[in-house]
Scaffold this motif. Structure first.
Motif, mmCIF file in Angstrom:
data_model
loop_
_atom_site.group_PDB
_atom_site.id
_atom_site.type_symbol
_atom_site.label_atom_id
_atom_site.label_comp_id
_atom_site.label_asym_id
_atom_site.label_seq_id
_atom_site.Cartn_x
_atom_site.Cartn_y
_atom_site.Cartn_z
ATOM 1 N N UNK A 241 -2.011 8.715 15.741
ATOM 2 C CA UNK A 241 -2.161 10.092 15.286
ATOM 3 C C UNK A 241 -0.967 10.945 15.656
ATOM 4 N N UNK A 242 -0.426 10.719 16.845
ATOM 5 C CA UNK A 242 0.755 11.459 17.270
ATOM 6 C C UNK A 242 1.956 11.155 16.369
ATOM 7 N N UNK A 243 2.148 9.879 16.056
ATOM 8 C CA UNK A 243 3.287 9.486 15.210
ATOM 9 C C UNK A 243 3.139 10.062 13.804
ATOM 10 N N UNK A 244 1.928 10.010 13.251
ATOM 11 C CA UNK A 244 1.721 10.555 11.913
ATOM 12 C C UNK A 244 1.946 12.064 11.894
ATOM 13 N N UNK A 245 1.639 12.735 12.981
ATOM 14 C CA UNK A 245 1.860 14.174 13.041
ATOM 15 C C UNK A 245 3.338 14.517 12.952
ATOM 16 N N UNK A 246 4.204 13.601 13.423
ATOM 17 C CA UNK A 246 5.651 13.828 13.327
ATOM 18 C C UNK A 246 6.055 14.050 11.872
ATOM 19 N N UNK A 247 5.339 13.405 10.948
ATOM 20 C CA UNK A 247 5.676 13.548 9.539
ATOM 21 C C UNK A 247 5.545 14.961 9.018
ATOM 22 N N UNK A 248 4.808 15.820 9.707
ATOM 23 C CA UNK A 248 4.666 17.198 9.252
ATOM 24 C C UNK A 248 5.955 17.998 9.391
ATOM 25 N N UNK A 249 6.914 17.487 10.170
ATOM 26 C CA UNK A 249 8.179 18.200 10.344
ATOM 27 C C UNK A 249 9.381 17.304 10.063
ATOM 28 N N UNK A 250 9.132 16.124 9.475
ATOM 29 C CA UNK A 250 10.221 15.195 9.172
ATOM 30 C C UNK A 250 10.283 14.920 7.670
ATOM 31 N N UNK A 251 11.441 14.474 7.176
ATOM 32 C CA UNK A 251 11.567 14.225 5.729
ATOM 33 C C UNK A 251 10.567 13.214 5.194
ATOM 34 N N UNK A 252 10.179 12.198 5.992
ATOM 35 C CA UNK A 252 9.250 11.204 5.472
ATOM 36 C C UNK A 252 7.834 11.747 5.335
ATOM 37 N N UNK A 253 7.630 12.988 5.781
ATOM 38 C CA UNK A 253 6.377 13.671 5.499
ATOM 39 C C UNK A 253 6.422 14.428 4.187
ATOM 40 N N UNK A 254 7.586 14.435 3.531
ATOM 41 C CA UNK A 254 7.751 15.091 2.239
ATOM 42 C C UNK A 254 8.012 14.083 1.122
ATOM 43 N N UNK A 255 8.763 13.035 1.448
ATOM 44 C CA UNK A 255 9.070 11.975 0.483
ATOM 45 C C UNK A 255 8.641 10.648 1.085
ATOM 46 N N UNK A 256 7.867 9.847 0.334
ATOM 47 C CA UNK A 256 7.421 8.552 0.859
ATOM 48 C C UNK A 256 8.636 7.679 1.189
ATOM 49 N N UNK A 257 8.661 7.062 2.389
ATOM 50 C CA UNK A 257 9.807 6.217 2.779
ATOM 51 C C UNK A 257 9.906 4.948 1.939
ATOM 52 N N UNK A 258 11.027 4.262 2.068
ATOM 53 C CA UNK A 258 11.314 3.095 1.226
ATOM 54 C C UNK A 258 10.398 1.919 1.518
ATOM 55 N N UNK A 259 9.877 1.837 2.737
ATOM 56 C CA UNK A 259 9.096 0.653 3.096
ATOM 57 C C UNK A 259 7.657 0.721 2.588
ATOM 58 N N UNK A 260 7.276 1.780 1.883
ATOM 59 C CA UNK A 260 5.946 1.856 1.293
ATOM 60 C C UNK A 260 6.038 1.431 -0.173
ATOM 61 N N UNK A 261 5.497 0.278 -0.545
ATOM 62 C CA UNK A 261 5.624 -0.207 -1.926
ATOM 63 C C UNK A 261 4.990 0.761 -2.917
ATOM 64 N N UNK A 262 5.566 0.808 -4.105
ATOM 65 C CA UNK A 262 5.087 1.586 -5.259
ATOM 66 C C UNK A 262 5.173 3.095 -5.068
ATOM 67 N N UNK A 263 5.359 3.556 -3.830
ATOM 68 C CA UNK A 263 5.426 5.002 -3.598
ATOM 69 C C UNK A 263 6.783 5.463 -3.095
ATOM 70 N N UNK A 264 7.675 4.524 -2.792
ATOM 71 C CA UNK A 264 8.971 4.853 -2.204
ATOM 72 C C UNK A 264 9.726 5.849 -3.083
ATOM 73 N N UNK A 265 10.189 6.910 -2.439
ATOM 74 C CA UNK A 265 10.980 7.904 -3.144
ATOM 75 C C UNK A 265 10.171 8.979 -3.839
ATOM 76 N N UNK A 266 8.869 8.820 -3.920
ATOM 77 C CA UNK A 266 8.047 9.831 -4.577
ATOM 78 C C UNK A 266 7.671 10.937 -3.598
#
Length: 363
Positions: A241-266
């Motif tokens: 939960x702590x790590x996922x919360x980091x996404x609220x202030x990081x770019x990967x909380x706005x754009x899906x990272x490359x390692x997520x299939x089918x969603x990367x870059x969206x």
């Protein structure tokens, strides 16, 4: 005077339905009907429902009826967007939402919410626990109804909160989101580690907040590596939960990272992290309230629990939950202010004309 916007009135209608059902249930329990889920009708009340452990149908039945009838009236007023008793309706709505979603469910119902819910549903909830889950859902419904009413009666869109002159996603975020969003998110990131540290310590035999004899008893009840696995899983959920919360202030909380299939870059739909963080914050806050109710008795009784002499560190995890939940809720609100979602009300998405207020001069 009322404000139109029937598309966004569905939470108020849902709140009316919820209140009507519990009004009928209150009458049924008051009349001596079976399946009373609180207090005397709850076999686990002493351990997991202490707040209502002494409740009886003849006492709680009429209280439920009174609250239910008040809820029907308040929900109807919210659905009609009436302005005159606005402060009263807002206080009633938010108080009822907090009571149902945070105060009453206690610890056992919270175990069925994310992230513990993925584990807890291997054991289906008993009827009283299921009732507490229904109460929690009712609290979320009342929160949605009250928020929509608050927005609509100040001339904003009940769906996204933007004013009559702004389309969805327009304008800069509020100053509070820019100023306080990042610090409160850091607080939400750090708070889970207090709980995780104690669980990791227990997993490896370090008696944080407890005597060594307490850990020996836990290990005896979980032979093999049972204690280690259980404690590391609980710690891992908090750390996750702590790590996922980091996404609220990081770019990967706005754009899906490359390692997520089918969603990367969206683009990440803002409603996804806001909804998940909001639901977890409700569960975490309720769990913290449930655990912290015993802290005054804990300190007054010499920090003795089940015959074991604890130390003050025992109280840190409940207090950390009380910090974690509100901080996560504020972090989610700040993220939402910085990344407004597309308005789902067609009247507003089409333009500001959909938000014209109906007055006597403009029928």
């Amino acid at each position: 005077m009322r404000i139109p916007g029937r598309r966004t009135s569905w939470p108020a209608y849902a709140a009316i339905g919820w209140a009507a059902v519990y009004t009928l249930l209150g009458l049924y329990w008051w009349a001596g009907g079976a399946w009373f889920p609180f207090g005397t009708g709850d076999p686990r009340a002493a351990d997991d429902g202490a707040l209502l452990a002494g409740a009886t149908a003849p006492v709680l039945g009429p209280v439920t009826v009174a609250l239910g009838l008040a809820g029907v009236a308040a929900g109807w007023a919210m659905s009609r967007r009436v302005r005159r008793p606005r402060p009263v309706l807002l206080v009633f709505g938010w108080t009822l939402a907090a009571l149902l979603a945070v105060v009453l469910p206690e610890s056992r119902a919270i175990k069925y919410l994310p992230p513990l819910g993925f584990i807890a549903f291997f054991r289906p909830p008993d009827p009283p626990t299921l009732n507490f889950l229904v109460l929690l859902v009712g609290g979320l419904v009342w929160a949605a109804a009250t928020l929509g009413y608050a927005r609509a009666t100040r001339g904003a869109c009940a769906a996204c909160g933007h004013g009559p002159g702004r389309r969805h996603g327009a304008g800069a975020p509020g100053a509070w989101a820019v100023r306080w969003g990042r610090p409160v998110t850091y607080l939400a990131i750090a708070a889970p580690w207090v709980y995780a540290a104690s669980r990791i310590g227990w997993a490896f035999g370090v008696p944080i907040g407890v005597p060594a004899e307490f850990l020996d008893t836990i290990n005896a009840n979980n032979p093999g590596h049972g204690t280690m696995i259980m404690e590391l899983v609980l710690a891992g959920l908090a750390i996750g939960g702590s790590i996922l919360t980091v996404g609220l202030i990081r770019p990967w909380g706005e754009i899906f990272p490359r390692w997520i299939p089918w969603l990367a870059g969206r683009r990440v739909p803002p409603a996804f992290p806001v909804g998940c963080a909001g639901l977890v914050s409700v569960g975490v806050t309720a769990f913290g309230l449930s655990m912290s109710r015993g802290l005054p008795e804990f300190f007054a009784g010499g920090m003795v629990v089940d015959g074991y002499q604890m130390n003050p560190l025992w109280a840190l995890p409940p207090l950390a939950f009380l910090v974690w939940g509100p901080a996560l809720a504020l972090a989610a609100l700040a993220y939402d202010a910085r990344h407004p979602a597309r308005c789902w009300d067609p009247a507003h998405a089409a333009g500001p004309r959909g938000l014209v207020l109906k007055t006597r001069a403009n029928p």
